[in-house]
Design an enzyme around this catalytic site. Structure first.
Site: not given
Length: 231
Positions: A151, A158
């Site tokens: 994660y 991102e």
């Protein structure tokens, strides 16, 4: 409502959807690895190798929001929407829209793709086998453990991708750059919500000791379709 045990059509559809998603993400992962083995740090052709398969398989995840909305799975619509929205923003709003090396040939892309593809290969294979009543304790453990690393890794990739897109977004329209910035600012609270959700799920499924609990933990009172919990 969630699919019942007698609804073979729904169960078959969910098996097919999850299996196809696993194959799609597996293809992206394998192609990424093969490209890096062949070209090393030269990432100039990486997007040409994996870009459109990545966009297609991630866009297919829109169906997960539909599954939650119509009750095919017992999972929160908001949680599914948050995950799918952020990724669609990346694949369509950055990778597809901007053909620049700092976006399509970056280490951030490699980090993001590895985090996404490993996560999804484990997730979709787990769901597929669960729907078929096949228990793989090691896979269950990975499903609720790898997120600790994947994660944050995925979010880092991102954010770096969106950061690289900011100068190019402003040339299209100033509001597009602002839109990206707003989304970047929203990342910490969204990550916190998803991360803590997964920690709670891990405690519920694996137990406090981090070992797979009784397999019935995912099955009690649930059909194969019902036990397919989406994040």
């Amino acid at each position: 409502m969630a699919a019942t045990k007698g609804n073979g059509v729904v169960e078959s559809y969910l098996v097919a959807y999850n299996a196809a998603s696993f194959v799609g993400w597996g293809y992206v992962l394998v192609q990424t690895v093969l490209y890096l083995l062949d070209h090393g740090t030269d990432l100039s052709g990486l997007f040409d190798r994996i870009g459109y398969p990545l966009i297609c398989v991630q866009t297919g995840a829109v169906l997960e929001v539909v599954h939650s909305l119509v009750g095919l799975v017992r999972s929160g619509v908001l949680t599914a929407l948050m995950q799918v929205y952020s990724r669609l923003l990346l694949v369509w709003g950055t990778l597809y829209m901007f053909d620049y090396p700092e976006i399509r040939a970056s280490l951030a892309l490699v980090l993001m793709v590895f985090a996404w593809s490993i996560t999804e290969c484990v997730r979709y294979s787990h769901y597929t086998l669960s729907l078929l009543d096949i228990e793989v304790p090691a896979l269950l453990y990975l499903r609720y453990t790898l997120f600790y690393v994947l994660y944050p890794a995925g979010v880092t990739g991102e954010l770096l991708e969106m950061w690289a897109a900011l100068p190019h977004a402003s040339t299209i329209h100033p509001l597009l750059k602002t839109f990206f910035i707003v989304n970047m600012v929203n990342y910490p609270p969204v990550l916190y919500k998803l991360y803590t959700h997964m920690i709670r799920q891990r405690r519920k499924i694996l137990g406090g000791a981090g070992k797979p609990a009784n397999a019935s933990a995912e099955k009690v009172g649930a059909s194969p379709a019902a036990k397919k919990k989406k994040l």
